[in-house]
Scaffold this motif. Structure first.
Motif, mmCIF file in Angstrom:
data_model
loop_
_atom_site.group_PDB
_atom_site.id
_atom_site.type_symbol
_atom_site.label_atom_id
_atom_site.label_comp_id
_atom_site.label_asym_id
_atom_site.label_seq_id
_atom_site.Cartn_x
_atom_site.Cartn_y
_atom_site.Cartn_z
ATOM 1 N N VAL A 37 0.846 -1.203 0.000
ATOM 2 C CA VAL A 37 0.000 0.000 0.000
ATOM 3 C C VAL A 37 0.884 1.257 0.000
ATOM 4 O O VAL A 37 0.642 2.219 -0.734
ATOM 5 C CB VAL A 37 -0.940 0.021 1.227
ATOM 6 C CG1 VAL A 37 -1.731 1.322 1.290
ATOM 7 C CG2 VAL A 37 -1.875 -1.175 1.198
ATOM 8 N N ALA A 41 0.678 3.931 -2.951
ATOM 9 C CA ALA A 41 0.156 5.260 -2.626
ATOM 10 C C ALA A 41 1.222 6.346 -2.784
ATOM 11 O O ALA A 41 0.926 7.533 -2.682
ATOM 12 C CB ALA A 41 -0.408 5.274 -1.202
ATOM 13 N N MET A 116 -9.567 4.767 0.335
ATOM 14 C CA MET A 116 -8.858 3.551 0.740
ATOM 15 C C MET A 116 -9.692 2.724 1.693
ATOM 16 O O MET A 116 -10.419 3.243 2.534
ATOM 17 C CB MET A 116 -7.517 3.918 1.408
ATOM 18 C CG MET A 116 -6.411 4.169 0.412
ATOM 19 S SD MET A 116 -4.894 4.840 1.140
ATOM 20 C CE MET A 116 -4.413 3.500 2.175
ATOM 21 N N LEU A 185 -5.260 4.845 -4.280
ATOM 22 C CA LEU A 185 -3.861 4.645 -3.890
ATOM 23 C C LEU A 185 -2.897 5.559 -4.648
ATOM 24 O O LEU A 185 -2.309 6.471 -4.080
ATOM 25 C CB LEU A 185 -3.473 3.172 -4.076
ATOM 26 C CG LEU A 185 -4.220 2.156 -3.197
ATOM 27 C CD1 LEU A 185 -3.703 0.741 -3.442
ATOM 28 C CD2 LEU A 185 -4.096 2.490 -1.716
#
Lengths: 290, 163
Positions: A37, A41, A116, A185
């Motif tokens: 993640v 991101a 998210m 993201l």
């Protein structure tokens, strides 16, 4: 067949049962869900100054509204986010509000991160909290007069901010995942969607390019429009762009996009690369030359 | 003080004379910088063609591993001479014709720029060696590293994309 099913089921159950413990132990590992993640991101780029400590903030983001300096997001209790609870972190990501109740400027793209999932926010929190702490204290934002007022954020939020993850809108799972990657993201639209005079995304020009992106660069149209976008790129072209940074003419991307490829998209799984490509080919083609 | 006042016009005259004397040389220098920019842009175009060759092999099985090795060799050899193509005074602020996207920060962070060229050379050499060993399985990752660490690593900081 049956025995295979049973075996698979047992393995799957074992995997799930061991997940919480494993996640806790290796939250900061490079192969953890939180790391995935984190890369997707693109946290590192904005939150790390040139030659500065990782994630310790202070990178200048020059915008038409003034200069923003990113905060320290290492687990330092005083200068970073070390004393934040998961709920504090979730609120920052989902609502754009600090633990002290202060509203963030949208230079922190929480209008993207609000989409998210809870699971990804929690995984990211675990990852960040496992990184080395830095006591770096970044400078205050240096904003032009009109925008140096947090009260204006009320207007901005009312106009542009819709908190929370999106429903799947009947999209097939691959497209839904592609949209999640692009919007929640990797926040492609933060640069590739032009902004209105008030600094909100112009949704009618979703990913259709911007004449004044972050740091003053022109940002290309990445909708499937053949003349002004990337409609004539093959899937292979898109794959090479996202993995190696190479464009169809053999040139390799520069500036912010070089960063995005190096820090985000090259780390995507094959499934996620395919999902993002599917989404970029699915969105409306918009004739717009920035 | 008085001496200075008397000397000032003489000094100005000297400077003017110097400027006049060197004026033709300056236009010679312009031609030289134009040649330098043309040559390095050609080098970058050669790199781009080489990247396309390697990408074409990986993507669609176009060409052979020998083609890939040769293309990677073009990049590795060019990378070795790359800093020589960027003498001081040839940034996008110095040279207007032809336009160049070489950011002035190159000369502010020269050591990093040179290190990036060395990284490019190393990554290209890896691709070349894998191609010669016909190691298709490892070639994809090496190509990614070439694009990201090699080309992109330098482009990220030092290059302004021209329209």
């Amino acid at each position: 067949m049956k025995s295979w099913n049973r075996l698979a089921g047992a393995a799957l159950a074992a995997a799930f049962l061991s997940l919480p413990a494993a996640a806790q132990e290796d939250a900061g590992a490079e192969d953890s869900p939180g790391a995935y993640v984190f890369h997707a991101a693109g946290c590192f780029g904005c939150h790390t100054a040139k030659d500065g400590e990782a994630l310790a903030g202070g990178r200048a983001l020059e915008t038409p509204f003034g200069i923003f300096y990113s905060p320290n997001i290492t687990p330092d209790a005083e200068h970073g986010i070390g004393d934040w609870s998961l709920e504090d972190f979730r609120r920052a990501m989902r609502e754009g509000v600090s633990p002290e109740g202060e509203t963030y400027y949208p230079s922190f793209p929480y209008d993207n991160f609000t989409r998210m999932s809870d699971a990804d926010i929690a995984a990211l929190y675990g990852y960040l909290m496992a990184q080395p702490a830095s006591a770096n204290a970044p400078p205050e934002h240096d904003l032009s007069f009109t925008f140096d007022m947090r009260s204006l954020l009320v207007v901005w939020r009312w106009l542009y901010f819709e908190p929370g993850p999106r429903p799947d809108d009947g999209l097939d799972p691959q497209l839904a995942r592609g949209r999640y990657l692009a919007d929640a993201l990797t926040h492609c639209g933060a640069c590739h969607t032009p902004r209105t005079a008030l600094g909100g995304p112009d949704d009618d020009l979703y990913l259709a390019g911007s004449a004044d992106g972050a740091e003053g660069d022109k940002v290309p149209n990445i909708t499937p429009d053949k003349a002004t976008g990337i409609g004539d790129w093959s899937e292979g072209d898109l794959l090479f762009l996202l993995k190696a940074g190479m464009m169809p003419d053999g040139d390799v991307v520069s500036g912010s996009m070089a960063e995005v490829v190096q820090e985000s998209t090259r780390h995507y799984s094959d499934e996620d690369i395919a999902a993002l490509i599917a989404w970029l080919r699915h969105i409306p083609a918009i004739d717009n030359k920035p | 003080m008085k001496v200075w006042h008397v000397a000032a016009p003489a000094l100005a005259g000297l400077l003017l004379g110097t400027a006049l004397t060197f004026a033709p040389a300056a236009s010679q220098a312009d031609q030289d910088t134009a040649t330098i920019v043309h040559e390095r842009q050609q080098l970058m175009k050669d790199f781009g063609s080489a990247m396309k060759t390697i990408g074409g092999y990986l993507q669609g099985g176009m060409g052979t591993t020998e083609d890939v090795a040769a293309a990677a060799g073009v990049i590795a050899d060019g990378a070795a001479t790359l800093p020589d193509h960027f003498p001081a005074g040839t940034s996008m602020d110095d040279v207007m014709d032809p336009k160049t996207g070489a950011k002035p920060v190159i000369w502010e962070q020269w050591d990093e720029f040179v290190a990036d060229a060395q990284t490019l050379q190393a990554r290209a050499t890896t691709v070349q060696e894998l191609a010669m060993a016909m190691d298709d399985a490892a070639l994809g990752d090496a190509f990614q590293a070439l694009g990201n660490d090699g080309c992109g690593g330098c482009h990220k900081t030092f290059r302004e994309k021209l329209e």
